[in-house]
Design a protein around this motif. Structure first.
Motif, short mmCIF file in Angstrom:
data_model
loop_
_atom_site.label_atom_id
_atom_site.label_comp_id
_atom_site.label_asym_id
_atom_site.label_seq_id
_atom_site.Cartn_x
_atom_site.Cartn_y
_atom_site.Cartn_z
N ALA A 14 0.85 -1.20 0.00
CA ALA A 14 0.00 0.00 0.00
C ALA A 14 0.88 1.25 0.00
CB ALA A 14 -0.92 -0.01 1.22
N TYR A 15 1.95 1.22 0.79
CA TYR A 15 2.87 2.36 0.85
C TYR A 15 3.45 2.65 -0.54
CZ TYR A 15 6.71 5.36 2.20
OH TYR A 15 7.56 6.43 2.30
N ALA A 16 3.90 1.60 -1.22
CA ALA A 16 4.50 1.78 -2.56
C ALA A 16 3.48 2.29 -3.56
CB ALA A 16 5.11 0.45 -3.03
N ALA A 17 2.24 1.79 -3.47
CA ALA A 17 1.21 2.22 -4.42
C ALA A 17 0.87 3.70 -4.21
CB ALA A 17 -0.04 1.35 -4.26
N LEU A 18 0.80 4.12 -2.95
CA LEU A 18 0.51 5.54 -2.67
C LEU A 18 1.67 6.42 -3.11
CD1 LEU A 18 -1.09 5.27 0.91
CD2 LEU A 18 -2.28 5.87 -1.23
N ALA A 19 2.90 5.97 -2.83
CA ALA A 19 4.08 6.76 -3.19
C ALA A 19 4.21 6.88 -4.71
CB ALA A 19 5.34 6.13 -2.60
N GLY A 20 3.92 5.78 -5.42
CA GLY A 20 4.01 5.80 -6.88
C GLY A 20 3.02 6.78 -7.48
N ALA A 21 1.81 6.78 -6.94
CA ALA A 21 0.79 7.71 -7.44
C ALA A 21 1.22 9.15 -7.17
CB ALA A 21 -0.56 7.41 -6.78
N ARG A 22 1.77 9.39 -5.98
CA ARG A 22 2.14 10.77 -5.64
C ARG A 22 3.30 11.28 -6.48
NH1 ARG A 22 0.04 13.61 -1.70
NH2 ARG A 22 -1.71 12.41 -2.54
N ALA A 23 4.24 10.41 -6.81
CA ALA A 23 5.37 10.82 -7.67
C ALA A 23 4.83 11.27 -9.03
CB ALA A 23 6.35 9.66 -7.83
N ARG A 24 3.84 10.54 -9.52
CA ARG A 24 3.28 10.89 -10.83
C ARG A 24 2.47 12.19 -10.76
NH1 ARG A 24 -0.96 7.40 -14.42
NH2 ARG A 24 -0.85 8.67 -16.31
N THR A 25 1.71 12.37 -9.68
CA THR A 25 0.96 13.61 -9.49
C THR A 25 1.93 14.80 -9.50
OG1 THR A 25 -0.71 12.44 -8.21
CG2 THR A 25 -0.63 14.84 -7.96
N THR A 29 2.17 18.07 -12.10
CA THR A 29 1.77 19.40 -11.60
C THR A 29 2.96 20.32 -11.32
OG1 THR A 29 1.60 18.46 -9.37
CG2 THR A 29 -0.44 18.65 -10.63
N ASP A 30 4.17 19.75 -11.22
CA ASP A 30 5.34 20.59 -10.96
C ASP A 30 5.92 21.21 -12.23
OD1 ASP A 30 5.06 20.03 -8.30
OD2 ASP A 30 6.76 18.64 -8.17
N CYS A 31 5.48 20.73 -13.40
CA CYS A 31 6.08 21.19 -14.67
C CYS A 31 5.37 22.42 -15.23
CB CYS A 31 6.05 20.05 -15.68
SG CYS A 31 4.38 19.45 -15.99
N PRO A 95 -14.11 28.86 -5.27
CA PRO A 95 -13.00 29.37 -4.45
C PRO A 95 -12.04 28.24 -4.07
CG PRO A 95 -14.99 29.18 -3.11
CD PRO A 95 -15.38 28.79 -4.51
N LEU A 96 -11.34 27.71 -5.10
CA LEU A 96 -10.44 26.55 -4.91
C LEU A 96 -9.22 26.94 -4.09
CD1 LEU A 96 -10.50 25.11 -8.56
CD2 LEU A 96 -11.92 24.43 -6.59
N LEU A 97 -8.61 25.95 -3.43
CA LEU A 97 -7.33 26.20 -2.75
C LEU A 97 -6.32 26.62 -3.82
CD1 LEU A 97 -6.89 23.13 -0.33
CD2 LEU A 97 -8.09 25.29 0.09
N PRO A 98 -5.58 27.71 -3.61
CA PRO A 98 -4.52 28.07 -4.56
C PRO A 98 -3.43 27.00 -4.55
CG PRO A 98 -4.88 29.82 -2.92
CD PRO A 98 -5.70 28.65 -2.49
N PRO A 99 -2.59 26.95 -5.60
CA PRO A 99 -1.62 25.85 -5.72
C PRO A 99 -0.79 25.57 -4.46
CG PRO A 99 -1.68 27.08 -7.76
CD PRO A 99 -2.59 27.81 -6.80
N ALA A 100 -0.26 26.61 -3.83
CA ALA A 100 0.59 26.36 -2.66
C ALA A 100 -0.21 25.71 -1.53
CB ALA A 100 1.24 27.66 -2.17
N GLU A 101 -1.45 26.18 -1.34
CA GLU A 101 -2.29 25.60 -0.29
C GLU A 101 -2.71 24.17 -0.62
OE1 GLU A 101 -5.76 27.30 1.92
OE2 GLU A 101 -5.05 29.14 0.94
N ALA A 102 -2.99 23.94 -1.91
CA ALA A 102 -3.38 22.59 -2.32
C ALA A 102 -2.23 21.62 -2.07
CB ALA A 102 -3.77 22.58 -3.80
N MET A 148 -5.38 14.14 -15.62
CA MET A 148 -4.51 15.32 -15.73
C MET A 148 -3.63 15.25 -16.99
SD MET A 148 -3.53 16.60 -11.91
CE MET A 148 -2.91 15.10 -11.18
N LEU A 149 -3.25 14.03 -17.37
CA LEU A 149 -2.47 13.89 -18.61
C LEU A 149 -3.34 14.27 -19.82
CD1 LEU A 149 0.41 13.13 -19.53
CD2 LEU A 149 -0.49 10.86 -20.08
N ILE A 150 -4.62 13.96 -19.75
CA ILE A 150 -5.55 14.38 -20.82
C ILE A 150 -5.61 15.91 -20.85
CG2 ILE A 150 -7.98 14.37 -21.54
CD1 ILE A 150 -8.14 11.51 -20.21
N THR A 151 -5.66 16.54 -19.68
CA THR A 151 -5.65 18.01 -19.63
C THR A 151 -4.37 18.54 -20.27
OG1 THR A 151 -6.92 17.88 -17.58
CG2 THR A 151 -5.89 20.01 -18.09
N HIS A 152 -3.24 17.92 -20.00
CA HIS A 152 -1.98 18.32 -20.63
C HIS A 152 -2.08 18.22 -22.16
CE1 HIS A 152 1.20 19.22 -17.66
NE2 HIS A 152 0.47 18.48 -16.83
#
Ligand code: AVJ
Ligand code: FE
Length: 447
Positions: A14-25, A29-31, A95-102, A148-152
């Motif tokens: 479960a740890y690896a699956a969560l970490a893998g998803a977060r690396a991709r997120t 979003t960092d680019c 009124p979405l959380l701005p990027p830094a807050e998100a 998100m890749l579709i949005t890209h």
């Protein structure tokens, strides 16, 4: 992916699956800068910053509150990130959380979730239930990563993502039969939490289906084949089209797959900010169900049903078993399938022969989501789990089923039983298809 059964292995998994998803997120979003994250690149999509906080809000609701029994961190934002409360087109005005807050919210939730994962509370609950919740949330994040890749892909402007191209094909498709015969008979469709602990509700329960003999394309339909349909005037001939699809393409002036344009007698396509000639040997991408259905009719064929697709993918005629994946029960490797956004495109036909099904059907997993003729419906004995809004509210004739997973689908959210669905007009998704035809009718008397 194979989910282990011991508590310790389960925790690591479960740890690896969560970490893998977060690396991709983070990769997605960092680019881009804050203006880009908050912009709406298409009315079909949310701003990227909505997906970012929605991922963590779901994680907070399921893993912190439901599994962990922790107090709500930010209950006041639940409704902002409720996909049913706000259609995608309206999300930029919230009124979405701005990027830094998100990002801070995402980090805070994840930190506490890892604490829940480590803590004894997990042990006190039925392991499969709690483990399922972690798997569900890792899959949910990966599904939004594909979104998100579709949005890209819809985003205008210079490329911000890069990935190596897939290796050249291994097999020459011209040397293989164009279609595979799937013998008539029963097979086991769907799965169970005993066999697939992270299966989502719509994949369950496993049940016997009788599927008459049929023939299915060895490979997904390629750009080259689809271009023949376009160039033959397929988009101007109502004979090939479902009347609703015909009305839709007339109204929108559609004359080729999304992102294609003709220039100086050549078809070009835009792919993640780069314009290039349409490659003939790649599975066709960005077609609607109506376009896939029309091509099949033009070719004298039809789309496979969902049961036919799954039998072609999972049925082992030697043992009579249904496999987890076309190649067997092992987790996917790059030799099996083009998955997980390792490449920013489908692989040419002839790739990944190790991923073929026992009956010899190629490239069923990865590359492109494959439209089937079937409506998205519950299996007999379906029970919504853990919430009606994942699948149940979408059942009915409005949505068509896609199978197999695209180059953008993560292995954790992809298997022989996995069901995706969308409206038949949608084509910003990473969708393609293959065709089928009926088997020979059974003869009476003699033989
Ligand atoms: C299964 C891809 C159709 O994106 O609408 C994400 C997945 N469900 N959040 C979607 C999903 C809730 C879903 N699809
Ligand atoms: Fe969601």
């Amino acid at each position: 992916m194979t989910v282990p059964t011991s508590a310790e292995a389960l925790r690591g998994h479960a740890y690896a699956a969560l970490a893998g998803a977060r690396a991709r997120t983070a990769l997605l979003t960092d680019c881009v800068d804050d203006a880009d994250l908050t912009a709406q690149h298409s009315p079909l999509m949310s701003p990227l910053v909505w997906d970012l906080a929605h991922i963590s809000n779901q994680e907070e609701q399921w893993l912190l509150r439901a599994v962990g029994g922790r107090p709500a961190l930010r209950p006041e934002i639940d409704s902002l990130y409720d996909a049913f409360a706000h259609p995608r087109a309206t999300r930029p005005s919230l009124p979405l959380l701005p990027p830094a807050e998100a990002r801070a919210y995402a980090a805070e939730v994840r930190g506490r979730v890892l604490d829940v994962l480590d803590s004894a509370r997990l042990e006190g609950r039925p392991l499969v239930d709690a483990a399922f919740a972690f798997g569900m949330i890792a899959q949910h994040e990966q599904q939004h990563d594909e979104t998100m890749l579709i949005t890209h892909q819809l985003r205008r402007g210079p490329a911000v993502l890069a990935a190596p191209d897939p290796p050249p094909p291994v097999e020459d498709p011209a040397l293989l039969p164009a279609e595979v015969r799937i013998p008539g008979g029963a097979f086991l469709m769907g799965t169970s939490h005993e066999d697939e602990p992270w299966a989502l509700d719509n994949e369950r329960p496993a049940h016997v289906r009788f599927v008459p003999e049929f023939f299915i394309d060895t490979f997904p339909v390629t750009n080259g084949a689809y271009r023949n349909f376009v160039d033959a005037g397929g988009y101007r001939d109502p004979r090939w089209w479902d009347p609703r699809g015909w009305a839709y393409i007339r109204e929108h002036g559609t004359e080729a797959p999304l992102f294609w344009r003709r220039e100086g007698g050549q078809w070009l396509r835009r792919r993640f900010g780069v314009v290039e000639p349409v490659p003939d040997d790649e599975p066709v991408l960005h077609v609607s169900w109506y376009e896939a259905d029309a091509y099949a009719r033009w070719a004298g064929r039809r789309l496979p049903t969902e049961a036919e697709w799954e039998k072609a993918a999972r049925h082992d005629p030697v043992t009579g078993r249904s496999l987890r994946h076309p190649w067997g029960d092992a987790d996917p490797t790059p030799d099996h399938a083009n998955l997980g956004q390792r490449h920013l495109r489908p692989a040419p036909v002839g790739s990944c022969p190790a991923g073929r099904s026992p009956l010899g059907v190629r490239q069923l997993m990865g590359d492109v989501w494959e439209w089937t003729s079937s409506d998205f419906l519950p299996y007999p004995g379906f029970v919504a789990f853990p919430y009606r809004e994942y699948s149940e509210v979408f059942f009915g004739p409005a949505h068509k089923v896609l199978r197999g997973g695209s180059f953008a689908a993560a292995p954790v959210a992809c298997r022989g039983t996995f069901r995706n669905w969308d409206l038949p007009v949608r084509r910003q998704i990473f969708s393609g298809f293959r065709t089928a035809r009926d088997g020979e009718p059974a003869h009476g008397g003699g033989a």
